[in-house]
Design an enzyme around this catalytic site. Structure first.
Site, PDB file in Angstrom:
ATOM      1  N   ASN A 219       0.807  -1.217   0.000  1.00 48.19           N
ATOM      2  CA  ASN A 219       0.000   0.000   0.000  1.00 48.19           C
ATOM      3  C   ASN A 219       0.842   1.271   0.000  1.00 48.19           C
ATOM      4  OD1 ASN A 219      -2.256  -1.520  -0.163  1.00 48.19           O
ATOM      5  ND2 ASN A 219      -2.979  -1.154   1.928  1.00 48.19           N
TER       6      ASN A 219
ATOM      7  N   ASP B  70      -9.621  -5.424  -4.538  1.00 45.41           N
ATOM      8  CA  ASP B  70     -10.396  -6.260  -3.617  1.00 45.41           C
ATOM      9  C   ASP B  70     -11.840  -5.786  -3.547  1.00 45.41           C
ATOM     10  OD1 ASP B  70      -8.408  -8.003  -2.843  1.00 45.41           O
ATOM     11  OD2 ASP B  70      -7.668  -6.648  -1.303  1.00 45.41           O
TER      12      ASP B  70
HETATM   13  C1  UD1 Z   1      -6.681   1.675   1.305  1.00 43.06           C
HETATM   14  C2  UD1 Z   1      -5.942   0.361   1.174  1.00 43.06           C
HETATM   15  C3  UD1 Z   1      -6.760  -0.798   1.721  1.00 43.06           C
HETATM   16  C4  UD1 Z   1      -7.257  -0.495   3.120  1.00 43.06           C
HETATM   17  C5  UD1 Z   1      -7.960   0.870   3.158  1.00 43.06           C
HETATM   18  C6  UD1 Z   1      -8.368   1.300   4.565  1.00 43.06           C
HETATM   19  C7  UD1 Z   1      -4.620   0.665  -0.830  1.00 43.06           C
HETATM   20  C8  UD1 Z   1      -4.377   0.272  -2.244  1.00 43.06           C
HETATM   21  N1  UD1 Z   1      -5.669   0.110  -0.228  1.00 43.06           N
HETATM   22  O1  UD1 Z   1      -7.830   1.597   0.450  1.00 43.06           O
HETATM   23  O2  UD1 Z   1      -5.922  -1.948   1.745  1.00 43.06           O
HETATM   24  O3  UD1 Z   1      -8.166  -1.507   3.497  1.00 43.06           O
HETATM   25  O4  UD1 Z   1      -7.069   1.888   2.665  1.00 43.06           O
HETATM   26  O5  UD1 Z   1      -7.283   1.282   5.426  1.00 43.06           O
HETATM   27  O6  UD1 Z   1      -3.878   1.435  -0.229  1.00 43.06           O
HETATM   28  N2  UD1 Z   1     -14.561   6.338   1.135  1.00 43.06           N
HETATM   29  C9  UD1 Z   1     -15.602   7.146   0.702  1.00 43.06           C
HETATM   30  N3  UD1 Z   1     -15.382   7.982  -0.352  1.00 43.06           N
HETATM   31  C10 UD1 Z   1     -14.173   8.071  -0.964  1.00 43.06           C
HETATM   32  C11 UD1 Z   1     -13.122   7.257  -0.513  1.00 43.06           C
HETATM   33  C12 UD1 Z   1     -13.353   6.381   0.546  1.00 43.06           C
HETATM   34  O7  UD1 Z   1     -16.704   7.110   1.234  1.00 43.06           O
HETATM   35  O8  UD1 Z   1     -14.045   8.880  -1.898  1.00 43.06           O
HETATM   36  C13 UD1 Z   1     -14.802   5.412   2.264  1.00 43.06           C
HETATM   37  C14 UD1 Z   1     -14.676   3.950   1.810  1.00 43.06           C
HETATM   38  O9  UD1 Z   1     -15.876   3.458   1.285  1.00 43.06           O
HETATM   39  C15 UD1 Z   1     -14.291   3.276   3.098  1.00 43.06           C
HETATM   40  C16 UD1 Z   1     -13.428   4.302   3.804  1.00 43.06           C
HETATM   41  O10 UD1 Z   1     -13.747   5.566   3.200  1.00 43.06           O
HETATM   42  O11 UD1 Z   1     -15.447   3.066   3.887  1.00 43.06           O
HETATM   43  C17 UD1 Z   1     -11.948   4.038   3.709  1.00 43.06           C
HETATM   44  O12 UD1 Z   1     -11.531   4.073   2.370  1.00 43.06           O
HETATM   45  P1  UD1 Z   1     -10.057   4.539   1.972  1.00 43.06           P
HETATM   46  O13 UD1 Z   1      -9.300   4.939   3.191  1.00 43.06           O
HETATM   47  O14 UD1 Z   1     -10.156   5.511   0.850  1.00 43.06           O
HETATM   48  O15 UD1 Z   1      -9.428   3.191   1.425  1.00 43.06           O
HETATM   49  P2  UD1 Z   1      -8.641   2.923   0.084  1.00 43.06           P
HETATM   50  O16 UD1 Z   1      -7.667   4.029  -0.175  1.00 43.06           O
HETATM   51  O17 UD1 Z   1      -9.573   2.530  -0.996  1.00 43.06           O
END
Ligand code: UD1
Length: 409
Positions: free
Chosen positions: A13, A107
């Site tokens: 990550n 995932d």
């Molecule tokens: C990253 C990691 C993943 C990890 C996650 C949380 C990578 C490639 N993946 O995913 O392994 O499980 O952090 O630690 O680094 N959300 C919104 N709107 C957005 C973006 C996110 O509502 O625009 C919500 C998501 O649905 C989720 C939460 O925020 O409920 C966390 O998401 P986020 O921290 O963005 O995770 P990722 O970056 O996708």
């Protein structure tokens, strides 16, 4: 029982975001401590499709060459394979003013929206055209903005950060995600010539610099706290005494406290953690939270551990309500788990029993491997390509510690 020493590789990550950041400056980047995983290979293909060239110098070192000849259009087939392809958005918009990519895959934890990425970049002057299948955006003039995230999203923080590096003026990201992998990205960007203050805190202040200020660098990828957590979990369920080299206690403090409550002895030593487990684990309750809380990526490991602990534990998922798909698979091994909304109630059983199970995603796959080590008889794990996306020779490393695990194909 597991014995010996295992080396924690660089973090998936982090490295995928560092690779995306190489789009921001021309020159030859060298990344060291790169994990040898499928997602890195996919990201190399993606960057090559955009016009960069990439070369593995050895199993853990990568050369990425950006000649400035970039076409900011990413092919669907590659974007669909990894979630981190969304991280191309910020650097491509920041440097080339245009981006055209499919909706990212990766995932499947249920819905993974990108509204926070879009709102942040729009506040900086980007114009989006979102369809069901893809994201197109243009930005003739990105400018600084005050952005308060309603949730500390890892991906949104990274995209806004990377776009802000070359934007005109000052961008402040409040309620930014604080994961160590974001600190790693900030450190590399600052070494490239960016101006980011507040690294490691929830308030990042980015003062835009001119493109000619940025240059290529050599950077060592931060170690993978989730892989470290996986090896600790493996020792916890099987018993044993293992030195997890490269595990950084300061990046996983909350988790280590919970492991200790479950009865695992973890002693920080120079460059790693000594892990000793002798007795049956004790149950705990835990909830996933953004960093520094218990990461959602640790949860399948903890649920697997609770499956054989004494007593009953409750796991609460606060990030991805759909992230319980592996529970069916643990149940096939005899685990006693009931799902109620975003909670799982786990009644520890004395013994798991081997069965054929499917790895639904990277971390859940690893948790099933760990559970298989302690289940009686033979456990066969299918769909292991998920595990290969994020783990650097999990099977070989566990086998070297004395785990009875082999690869069939
Ligand atoms: C990253 C990691 C993943 C990890 C996650 C949380 C990578 C490639 N993946 O995913 O392994 O499980 O952090 O630690 O680094 N959300 C919104 N709107 C957005 C973006 C996110 O509502 O625009 C919500 C998501 O649905 C989720 C939460 O925020 O409920 C966390 O998401 P986020 O921290 O963005 O995770 P990722 O970056 O996708």
């Amino acid at each position: 029982m597991l014995h010996g020493e295992v080396q924690v590789p660089g973090a998936k990550n982090s490295v995928l975001k560092l690779m995306a950041a190489t789009l921001l400056a021309e020159g030859e980047f060298r990344l060291t401590n790169v994990p040898n995983i499928a997602d890195v290979r996919t990201m190399c293909e993606l960057l090559e499709a955009l016009g960069m060239s990439t070369q593995r110098l050895d199993a853990h070192e990568l050369l990425l060459i950006n000649t400035g000849n970039i076409t900011p259009i990413a092919p669907f087939e590659l974007v669909d394979r990894i979630r981190a392809s969304i991280n191309l958005l910020g650097p491509l918009l920041g440097k080339y003013g245009h981006v055209d990519i499919a909706m990212p895959g990766g995932d499947d934890f249920g819905s993974r929206p990108i509204d926070l990425h879009v709102a942040g970049l729009e506040a900086m002057g980007a114009i989006f055209d979102l369809t069901r299948d893809g994201v197109k955006a243009t930005a003739t003039h990105l400018h600084g903005a005050q952005i308060t995230l309603k949730f500390p999203s890892v991906g949104a923080t990274e995209n806004i950060l990377m776009a802000a590096v070359l934007a005109d003026g000052v961008t402040v990201i409040d309620n930014a995600a604080r994961e160590p992998e974001i600190g790693d990205l900030c450190n590399m960007l600052n070494n490239m010539g960016a101006n980011i203050a507040g690294v490691g805190t929830a308030k990042l202040t980015i003062t835009g610099v001119t493109p000619s200020t940025l240059h290529a660098v050599t950077h060592e990828v931060v170690n993978d706290r989730v892989q470290a957590a996986t090896y600790i979990a493996a020792v916890a369920v099987t018993g044993g005494d293992v030195f997890v080299r490269g595990a950084r206690a300061e990046h996983m403090e909350m988790l280590l406290n919970r492991y200790a409550e479950m009865g695992v002895s973890i002693t920080p030593q120079s460059d790693g953690l000594r892990v000793v487990a002798t007795d049956r684990l004790r149950s705990i309750d835990f909830a996933t939270l953004p960093y520094p809380g218990i990461a959602t990526d640790y949860k399948p490991l903890l649920v697997g551990m609770l499956s054989i602990a004494s007593g009953t534990g409750i796991a609460t998922e606060n990030l991805y309500p759909g992230r319980f798909r592996y529970v069916d698979e643990l149940q096939k091994l005899g685990a006693d788990i009931r799902i109620d909304g975003h909670h799982a109630v786990i009644r520890g059983v004395e013994q798991l029993v081997g069965a054929s199970v499917n790895a639904p995603d990277i971390r859940a796959g690893a948790a099933l491997v760990v559970a298989g080590l302690v289940a009686s008889g033979e456990t066969v794990i299918n769909d292991t390509h998920h595990i290969d996306r994020g783990y650097d020779d999990l099977v070989g490393k566990l086998a070297a510690l004395g785990g009875l695990v082999t690869r069939r194909s």
